[in-house]
Design a protein around this motif. Structure first.
Motif, PDB file in Angstrom:
ATOM      1  N   ILE A  68       0.984  -1.248  -0.115  1.00 56.33           N
ATOM      2  CA  ILE A  68       0.292   0.044   0.067  1.00 56.33           C
ATOM      3  C   ILE A  68       1.000   1.443  -0.042  1.00 56.33           C
ATOM      4  O   ILE A  68       0.574   2.143  -0.621  1.00 56.33           O
ATOM      5  N   SER A  69       1.896   1.374   0.815  1.00 55.05           N
ATOM      6  CA  SER A  69       2.651   2.613   0.904  1.00 55.05           C
ATOM      7  C   SER A  69       3.479   2.856  -0.455  1.00 55.05           C
ATOM      8  O   SER A  69       3.356   4.016  -1.025  1.00 55.05           O
ATOM      9  N   ASP A  70       3.732   1.737  -1.165  1.00 53.01           N
ATOM     10  CA  ASP A  70       4.647   1.849  -2.425  1.00 53.01           C
ATOM     11  C   ASP A  70       3.477   2.405  -3.502  1.00 53.01           C
ATOM     12  O   ASP A  70       3.769   3.376  -4.133  1.00 53.01           O
ATOM     13  N   ALA A  71       2.123   2.090  -3.305  1.00 53.62           N
ATOM     14  CA  ALA A  71       1.239   2.215  -4.565  1.00 53.62           C
ATOM     15  C   ALA A  71       0.659   3.757  -4.052  1.00 53.62           C
ATOM     16  O   ALA A  71       0.513   4.406  -5.008  1.00 53.62           O
ATOM     17  N   ILE A  72       0.681   4.250  -2.822  1.00 52.62           N
ATOM     18  CA  ILE A  72       0.322   5.549  -2.773  1.00 52.62           C
ATOM     19  C   ILE A  72       1.338   6.460  -2.991  1.00 52.62           C
ATOM     20  O   ILE A  72       0.968   7.540  -3.409  1.00 52.62           O
ATOM     21  N   GLU A  73       2.433   6.231  -2.867  1.00 51.19           N
ATOM     22  CA  GLU A  73       3.637   7.045  -3.181  1.00 51.19           C
ATOM     23  C   GLU A  73       3.355   7.188  -4.878  1.00 51.19           C
ATOM     24  O   GLU A  73       3.834   8.055  -5.226  1.00 51.19           O
ATOM     25  N   LYS A  74       3.520   5.940  -5.494  1.00 55.94           N
ATOM     26  CA  LYS A  74       3.223   6.157  -6.954  1.00 55.94           C
ATOM     27  C   LYS A  74       2.003   7.102  -7.341  1.00 55.94           C
ATOM     28  O   LYS A  74       2.007   7.746  -8.448  1.00 55.94           O
ATOM     29  N   CYS A  75       0.868   6.600  -6.682  1.00 55.07           N
ATOM     30  CA  CYS A  75      -0.318   7.612  -6.935  1.00 55.07           C
ATOM     31  C   CYS A  75       0.197   9.071  -6.722  1.00 55.07           C
ATOM     32  O   CYS A  75      -0.438   9.663  -7.672  1.00 55.07           O
ATOM     33  N   GLU A  76       0.666   9.388  -5.650  1.00 61.83           N
ATOM     34  CA  GLU A  76       1.101  10.589  -5.600  1.00 61.83           C
ATOM     35  C   GLU A  76       1.872  11.388  -6.472  1.00 61.83           C
ATOM     36  O   GLU A  76       1.502  12.547  -6.912  1.00 61.83           O
ATOM     37  N   ARG A  77       2.979  10.636  -6.831  1.00 62.31           N
ATOM     38  CA  ARG A  77       3.857  10.957  -8.049  1.00 62.31           C
ATOM     39  C   ARG A  77       2.870  11.285  -9.257  1.00 62.31           C
ATOM     40  O   ARG A  77       3.213  12.065  -9.861  1.00 62.31           O
ATOM     41  N   ASP A  78       2.088  10.432  -9.722  1.00 61.24           N
ATOM     42  CA  ASP A  78       1.273  10.655 -10.789  1.00 61.24           C
ATOM     43  C   ASP A  78       0.343  11.674 -10.607  1.00 61.24           C
ATOM     44  O   ASP A  78       0.354  12.492 -11.647  1.00 61.24           O
ATOM     45  N   ARG A  79      -0.150  11.908  -9.476  1.00 61.96           N
ATOM     46  CA  ARG A  79      -1.081  13.015  -9.391  1.00 61.96           C
ATOM     47  C   ARG A  79      -0.222  14.277  -9.508  1.00 61.96           C
ATOM     48  O   ARG A  79      -1.022  15.301 -10.158  1.00 61.96           O
ATOM     49  N   LYS A  80       0.714  14.390  -9.000  1.00 67.70           N
ATOM     50  CA  LYS A  80       1.514  15.598  -8.972  1.00 67.70           C
ATOM     51  C   LYS A  80       1.837  15.883 -10.394  1.00 67.70           C
ATOM     52  O   LYS A  80       1.896  17.294 -10.688  1.00 67.70           O
ATOM     53  N   ARG A  81       2.100  14.853 -10.955  1.00 70.97           N
ATOM     54  CA  ARG A  81       2.699  15.073 -12.427  1.00 70.97           C
ATOM     55  C   ARG A  81       1.725  15.387 -13.380  1.00 70.97           C
ATOM     56  O   ARG A  81       1.681  16.210 -14.264  1.00 70.97           O
ATOM     57  N   PHE A  82       0.343  14.890 -13.113  1.00 77.84           N
ATOM     58  CA  PHE A  82      -0.567  14.886 -14.049  1.00 77.84           C
ATOM     59  C   PHE A  82      -1.789  15.815 -13.620  1.00 77.84           C
ATOM     60  O   PHE A  82      -2.756  16.397 -14.426  1.00 77.84           O
ATOM     61  N   LEU A  83      -2.018  16.017 -12.390  1.00 75.24           N
ATOM     62  CA  LEU A  83      -3.133  16.627 -11.799  1.00 75.24           C
ATOM     63  C   LEU A  83      -2.648  17.520 -10.676  1.00 75.24           C
ATOM     64  O   LEU A  83      -1.899  17.404 -10.146  1.00 75.24           O
ATOM     65  N   ALA A  84      -3.506  18.487 -10.571  1.00 84.09           N
ATOM     66  CA  ALA A  84      -3.525  19.322  -9.535  1.00 84.09           C
ATOM     67  C   ALA A  84      -3.966  18.515  -8.121  1.00 84.09           C
ATOM     68  O   ALA A  84      -4.644  17.822  -8.168  1.00 84.09           O
ATOM     69  N   SER A  85      -3.282  18.774  -6.895  1.00 85.82           N
ATOM     70  CA  SER A  85      -3.328  17.622  -5.771  1.00 85.82           C
ATOM     71  C   SER A  85      -3.532  18.542  -4.629  1.00 85.82           C
ATOM     72  O   SER A  85      -2.907  19.344  -3.992  1.00 85.82           O
ATOM     73  N   ASP A  86      -4.782  18.309  -4.154  1.00 83.15           N
ATOM     74  CA  ASP A  86      -5.255  18.810  -2.733  1.00 83.15           C
ATOM     75  C   ASP A  86      -6.120  18.115  -1.931  1.00 83.15           C
ATOM     76  O   ASP A  86      -7.206  18.117  -1.407  1.00 83.15           O
ATOM     77  N   PHE A  87      -5.776  16.575  -2.154  1.00 83.99           N
ATOM     78  CA  PHE A  87      -6.737  15.773  -1.549  1.00 83.99           C
ATOM     79  C   PHE A  87      -6.151  15.453  -0.008  1.00 83.99           C
ATOM     80  O   PHE A  87      -5.189  15.547   0.183  1.00 83.99           O
TER      81      PHE A  87
END
Ligand code: SF4
Ligand code: SF4
Length: 98
Positions: free
Chosen positions: A72-91
């Protein structure tokens, strides 16, 4: 909301951009984003905090482009990276139980 036991892990090198995973997600948290390769899109979890870990996205992929992972921690890190790269992130992330 409780953190699921597994989260999707996208493998963009296997993805053909069909968007079946996006359509299969019952809570519509997958979105297709265009990459640097013009016209080619890959899925990302726009709000992984709401994922229920159902695996429907992985099951919908004929290419093996999504694996469900218990890391889970690795998956969250990847999601955060993707989100930072492709979307505005304020979740807001899940509440941690530990
Ligand atoms: S279903 Fe698989 S191939 Fe289609 S967009 Fe999703 S990850 Fe890519
Ligand atoms: S595991 Fe289920 S809820 Fe989570 S992104 Fe995939 S289809 Fe959506």
């Amino acid at each position: 909301m409780k953190q699921p036991k597994k989260l999707p892990w996208t493998i963009s090198s296997l993805c053909d951009g069909c968007a079946s995973c996006e359509n299969a997600c019952p809570i519509e948290i997958i979105t297709m984003v265009e990459t640097e390769h013009k016209g080619f899109s890959i899925p990302i979890l726009k709000k992984y905090e709401d994922c229920i870990g159902c695996g429907k996205c992985a099951n919908a992929c004929a290419m093996g482009g999504i694996a469900m992972t218990a890391y889970i921690s690795d998956a969250i890190e990847k999601c955060e990276r993707d989100r930072k790269r492709f979307l505005a992130s304020d979740f807001t992330p899940w509440e941690r139980s530990e």
